[in-house]
Structure formats: C-alpha cells, structure tokens
Design a protein around this motif. Structure first.
Motif, PDB file in Angstrom:
ATOM      1  N   GLU A   1     -42.614  33.808  64.495  1.00  0.00           N
ATOM      2  CA  GLU A   1     -41.500  33.206  63.761  1.00  0.00           C
ATOM      3  C   GLU A   1     -40.617  34.281  63.124  1.00  0.00           C
ATOM      4  OE1 GLU A   1     -39.108  30.194  62.340  1.00  0.00           O
ATOM      5  OE2 GLU A   1     -40.904  29.905  63.555  1.00  0.00           O
ATOM      6  N   ALA A   2     -41.250  35.278  62.491  1.00  0.00           N
ATOM      7  CA  ALA A   2     -40.488  36.347  61.840  1.00  0.00           C
ATOM      8  C   ALA A   2     -39.692  37.161  62.862  1.00  0.00           C
ATOM      9  CB  ALA A   2     -41.441  37.260  61.066  1.00  0.00           C
TER      10      ALA A   2
ATOM     11  N   ILE B   1     -43.341  45.877  63.934  1.00  0.00           N
ATOM     12  CA  ILE B   1     -44.477  44.989  63.716  1.00  0.00           C
ATOM     13  C   ILE B   1     -45.704  45.874  63.514  1.00  0.00           C
ATOM     14  CG2 ILE B   1     -45.888  43.118  64.633  1.00  0.00           C
ATOM     15  CD1 ILE B   1     -43.569  42.337  66.400  1.00  0.00           C
ATOM     16  N   ILE B   2     -46.310  45.790  62.312  1.00  0.00           N
ATOM     17  CA  ILE B   2     -47.450  46.651  61.965  1.00  0.00           C
ATOM     18  C   ILE B   2     -48.631  45.764  61.611  1.00  0.00           C
ATOM     19  CG2 ILE B   2     -48.314  48.405  60.387  1.00  0.00           C
ATOM     20  CD1 ILE B   2     -45.447  49.376  60.029  1.00  0.00           C
TER      21      ILE B   2
ATOM     22  N   LYS C   1     -47.241  43.277  58.772  1.00  0.00           N
ATOM     23  CA  LYS C   1     -45.889  43.505  58.278  1.00  0.00           C
ATOM     24  C   LYS C   1     -44.903  43.374  59.431  1.00  0.00           C
ATOM     25  CE  LYS C   1     -47.011  46.679  54.467  1.00  0.00           C
ATOM     26  NZ  LYS C   1     -46.763  48.033  53.908  1.00  0.00           N
ATOM     27  N   ILE C   2     -43.823  42.670  59.160  1.00  0.00           N
ATOM     28  CA  ILE C   2     -42.703  42.578  60.098  1.00  0.00           C
ATOM     29  C   ILE C   2     -41.460  42.988  59.327  1.00  0.00           C
ATOM     30  CG2 ILE C   2     -41.369  41.161  61.666  1.00  0.00           C
ATOM     31  CD1 ILE C   2     -44.720  39.874  60.479  1.00  0.00           C
ATOM     32  N   SER C   3     -40.860  44.105  59.693  1.00  0.00           N
ATOM     33  CA  SER C   3     -39.702  44.627  58.957  1.00  0.00           C
ATOM     34  C   SER C   3     -38.586  44.969  59.928  1.00  0.00           C
ATOM     35  CB  SER C   3     -40.103  45.864  58.149  1.00  0.00           C
ATOM     36  OG  SER C   3     -40.604  46.881  58.999  1.00  0.00           O
ATOM     37  N   ASP C   4     -37.346  44.922  59.415  1.00  0.00           N
ATOM     38  CA  ASP C   4     -36.170  45.296  60.213  1.00  0.00           C
ATOM     39  C   ASP C   4     -35.164  45.997  59.306  1.00  0.00           C
ATOM     40  OD1 ASP C   4     -33.948  43.332  59.261  1.00  0.00           O
ATOM     41  OD2 ASP C   4     -35.660  42.012  59.654  1.00  0.00           O
TER      42      ASP C   4
ATOM     43  N   ILE D   1     -41.425  41.241  55.738  1.00  0.00           N
ATOM     44  CA  ILE D   1     -42.348  40.125  55.528  1.00  0.00           C
ATOM     45  C   ILE D   1     -43.762  40.672  55.633  1.00  0.00           C
ATOM     46  CG2 ILE D   1     -43.153  37.908  56.429  1.00  0.00           C
ATOM     47  CD1 ILE D   1     -40.336  37.443  57.488  1.00  0.00           C
ATOM     48  N   GLU D   2     -44.563  40.453  54.586  1.00  0.00           N
ATOM     49  CA  GLU D   2     -45.915  40.995  54.528  1.00  0.00           C
ATOM     50  C   GLU D   2     -46.906  39.855  54.315  1.00  0.00           C
ATOM     51  OE1 GLU D   2     -47.660  44.883  52.491  1.00  0.00           O
ATOM     52  OE2 GLU D   2     -47.391  43.279  51.021  1.00  0.00           O
TER      53      GLU D   2
END
Length: 473
Positions: A389-390, A405-406, A417-420, A464-465
C-alpha cells in the motif's frame, strides 16, 4: 439484523451476483468468439489456397495438352487424367459450397461470388470439353488442334475470372475479421459498462451506508460525553457513581473495540483467502486455457498462407494472447504472491521492488538487515500489504526520485520502513479526510499488534515505519 438492513444487504448481493455473471458471460463469449473465428479463418484460408491452385492447374493442364499435341517430351510426371480429374472435382466442390480435402471445409459464398461462379461455368465446361478431346486419341488431329485453339482462347479468361474469385474470397475473409474486431470492441465496452454500474449501484451504496453508520456512532458518542459532563456539574454527590459509569463505558468501548478488531481480522482474513482462491483460479483455470489457446495459435502460424498479411494477422493474434497470459500472471501474483508463503517476507518484498522497478518513474530499492526468519502467516501478510500500500501511494502521488524499502530483523522486533524523497503531504489534512490508504495500513498494523508511524514533510518526502514486537503473539 434489522429487516431494512436485510433488505439492503439482499439487494446489494443480487446486484453483485448479476454483475459477476454478466462479466463472466462476456468473458466466455469473447473466448468462444475468438475460437470460432480461428476455426472459420482456417477454413477460409484453405478455401482461398485451393481456389488459387485452380489457376495453376488450368495452366499446367494447358501446357501438358500443348506438349501432348505437339508430341514434345515433358518432365511433368503427373498423369494428365489424374490432373484433369482433380481440377474438375475441385471446381465443382468450390461451386457447390463444400470442399472435401483432408477434412470437409464449408465454402462461404456471398451472392457476388455465386454470380462469379455462374459466369465462370460456361468457360469451365468449354475448357473441360477441350481437355477431354485433347486427351482422347479417338479424335482426329484436326479436331484436337481446333480444341487446342479454343482452349488457348478461353484459358486466359478462366485465369482472370478465377483471379477475381480469389480476390473476392480474400476480401470477404478480411471483412469477417473486421467484424470480429467490432464485436470484440462491443464486448469490451459492455464489460467496462458492467464494471461502472457495479461501482455505482453496489460499492457506492455500501460506502455511503457505512459512512452514515460511522457518523451516527460518532454523534452518539459525543452526545454521551456531553451528558456525562452535565451530570458531573449538576450533582457532585454522584461523582462516585459517574466514575463507575465511565469505567463501565470504557470497558464497553474496549470490548467493542476488540470486537471490531476481531471482525476486521476476520474480514481481512476472508479477503486474503478470497484473493488466494481467485489467484489460484486465474492461474489454474484461465491461465491454462490461455496457454492452450497460445499453443493452437503457434500451430496456426506454421500453416502456409497465400498472403503475408494473413500470416501477420496470425502472428499479431499470437502476440495478443501472450500479452493476456502475462497480464493474467501479473494479476494472480498481485492478488496473492506465492513467494510470500514459500520463502517469507524478505523474498516477497525483494520481488515486489524488482517487479515495480521496470515501469516505475522512481528508483525502487530494497534492503534487508539482520538474520531473516519466518513470521506467522498473519504477520507476514500484514507487513507485506502495508508495504504494498505504501509503495503504491508513493508511486502514484510522491513524484519521488528514489523509494527505499528497508526490512530490519532485530532480536525482539521487526522494523519495516518505506521512505521516499518526494513532495510529501499534509499529514493532519490526510487524517482529517480519513485517507483510505492510511486507514488501511493502520488497521492492518493494529491487527498484528504493531505500531505504525507516518512522518511527512512538504517537499522533503515521507517515511512510514512499522514496528512489530516479536513476542506480540
């Protein structure tokens, strides 16, 4: 359930089933149409080939007759009688509408083709009579020469009119293919219209009814809190009783919350099971049928065609079928990745990033730290759906150059974690609008007893964590 609720649920269920049946019938109709057209096109190709061969046979018979009359040697080892009989029988079969080869083929003739065969009939009979005279030694040399002159005079007319017939066969075959394309367009439009009606008359009423129910619950809760405050101000003597009431209300709220979580868990488990079943049906059912259809198309490509356009159309059809197979496999994987069940969360997230990368405008990277280990099925599917979803939201809205994506396996917890580095968004406004994506991720995190933290800054990106304690179950 209230009678009105039962009535609404029954009506929406009927609409949903009707929509699914219509879509299924349209899909099956399209497959049947393609199969029937391939069969008819094979017959048309065979008829067109035989019709074209008639021109060659007439010229070959004329040459053999000329060599026979002039007593000249010929390298053609085919018997004149056999060749003549084949030419005559094939012509009569084309004229009657039923071609008997290795199997029977129906010769579909329009009124214009019937007229062309009628105009050709006197010429065919004249040539047949000439061939018979030239093949019969009982006729005098003068009669045979006269027959040869008549044959040479009519043979070119026969070839020209057969050319017209062959071109007419080809034109009508192309027209039938065009008609198939129009019918496919109509089936596609009907399917899209059915999906639109399903969204308007099934899903939209459900969303509206749910929104009204939630709003009434919120209003009821607010009214209850206001009533409690008024009771506290009006009568200090009832403070102890009020506290007891509040405690009971809190217990009820927690109980309702737990019940809601249980219902949500059951609903999402049912959704995942339905996705798994539908993915299996796509792979084992429609996927196998499409594979068989692709094999038939591959066999069809090996058939020689009189024109390159016909071969190109068959190759395009085979490519279209291959594209449908790839799309079906992708849809099946998106519904339920088998890699998640077989190899765990890390492998599934790695595959998700690699599948998205070729078509994404952003660079998608996946990293895994720590010693990877298997989690419970509910935890793995929950974390995977949150990441999915993220990632989808980031690709649609972030306009980021890079998405990370970590997955970090620690002794007592799992961190995802999903970060941009995209444009970010106003978190408070998104929460006030009750964003479906954020609510979905929050619900999934609660169901596996994980904590979800969303941080976003305008023009600085979003992170998002998700933190999942290992001993949560």
């Amino acid at each position: 359930m209230h009678p009105l609720d039962r009535q609404v649920a029954s009506r929406l269920t009927r609409y949903y089933l009707v929509a699914l049946h219509v879509i299924a019938l349209l899909s099956l109709g399209g497959l049947w149409l393609i199969r029937d057209t391939i069969h008819n096109h094979e017959a048309d190709s065979r008829v067109l080939n035989v019709a074209g061969r008639q021109r060659m046979l007439s010229q070959r018979l004329t040459k053999l007759a000329l060599l026979r009359l002039e007593h000249l040697p010929s390298r053609d080892t085919v018997l004149f009688d056999s060749l003549l009989q084949s030419w005559q029988s094939t012509h009569r079969q084309l004229r009657s509408g039923l071609l008997r080869m290795e199997q029977e083929y129906t010769v579909r003739k329009s009124p214009e083709l019937v007229q062309k065969f009628q105009r050709l009939e006197p010429i065919f009979e004249s040539m047949s009579a000439c061939f018979v005279k030239l093949n019969d030694d009982n006729f005098s040399n003068a009669d045979q020469k006269e027959a040869l002159r008549n044959l040479l005079a009519t043979e070119s007319i026969f070839v020209d009119q057969m050319n017209d017939i062959v071109f007419q066969f080809d034109a009508e075959s192309r027209a039938r293919v065009k008609e198939l394309e129009r019918m496919e367009t109509l089936l596609t439009a009907a399917t899209l219209l059915t999906l639109l009606l399903e969204g308007l008359f099934v899903f939209r009423p459900v969303v509206r009814y749910t929104r009204q129910t939630v709003r009434k619950l919120v209003e009821s809760e607010e009214a209850l809190q206001a009533s409690n405050q008024q009771l506290a101000v009006a009568n200090e003597a009832l403070t102890q009783s009020q506290q007891e009431v509040l405690r009971l209300q809190e217990e009820r709220y927690q109980r309702e919350r737990m019940e809601a979580q249980i219902r949500s868990a059951a609903l999402m488990e049912g959704q995942e099971e339905e996705r798994r079943r539908f993915a299996r049906e796509l792979h084992d059912g429609i996927g196998q049928m499409l594979t068989g259809l692709h094999l038939h198309a591959a066999k069809l490509k090996k058939i020689p065609f009189p024109e390159a356009k016909q071969k190109q159309r068959v190759e395009e059809l085979s490519e279209y079928i291959q594209q449908i197979i790839q799309s079906t496999r992708q849809i099946s994987h998106n519904l339920m990745p088998t890699l998640l069940e077989d190899y765990g969360l890390s492998a599934a997230l790695q595959l998700l990033a690699s599948q998205v990368q070729p078509t994404a405008a952003s660079e998608v990277n996946f990293q895994c730290f720590g010693e990877a280990r298997r989690l419970t099925p509910a935890q793995e599917i929950g974390l995977y759906r949150i990441a999915q979803e993220a990632l989808t939201n980031a690709l649609k809205h972030a306009k980021a150059a890079e998405i990370q994506i970590i997955l970090h396996f620690q002794p007592n917890q799992i961190i995802l974690k999903i970060s941009d580095d995209g444009q970010g968004f106003d978190l408070e406004k998104a929460l006030s609008w009750q964003s479906a994506g954020l609510e979905n991720m929050q619900t999934r995190a609660q169901l596996i007893r994980a904590t979800l933290d969303v941080q976003s800054v305008r023009q600085a990106g979003t992170q998002i964590e998700v933190i999942l304690p290992i001993n949560s179950y």
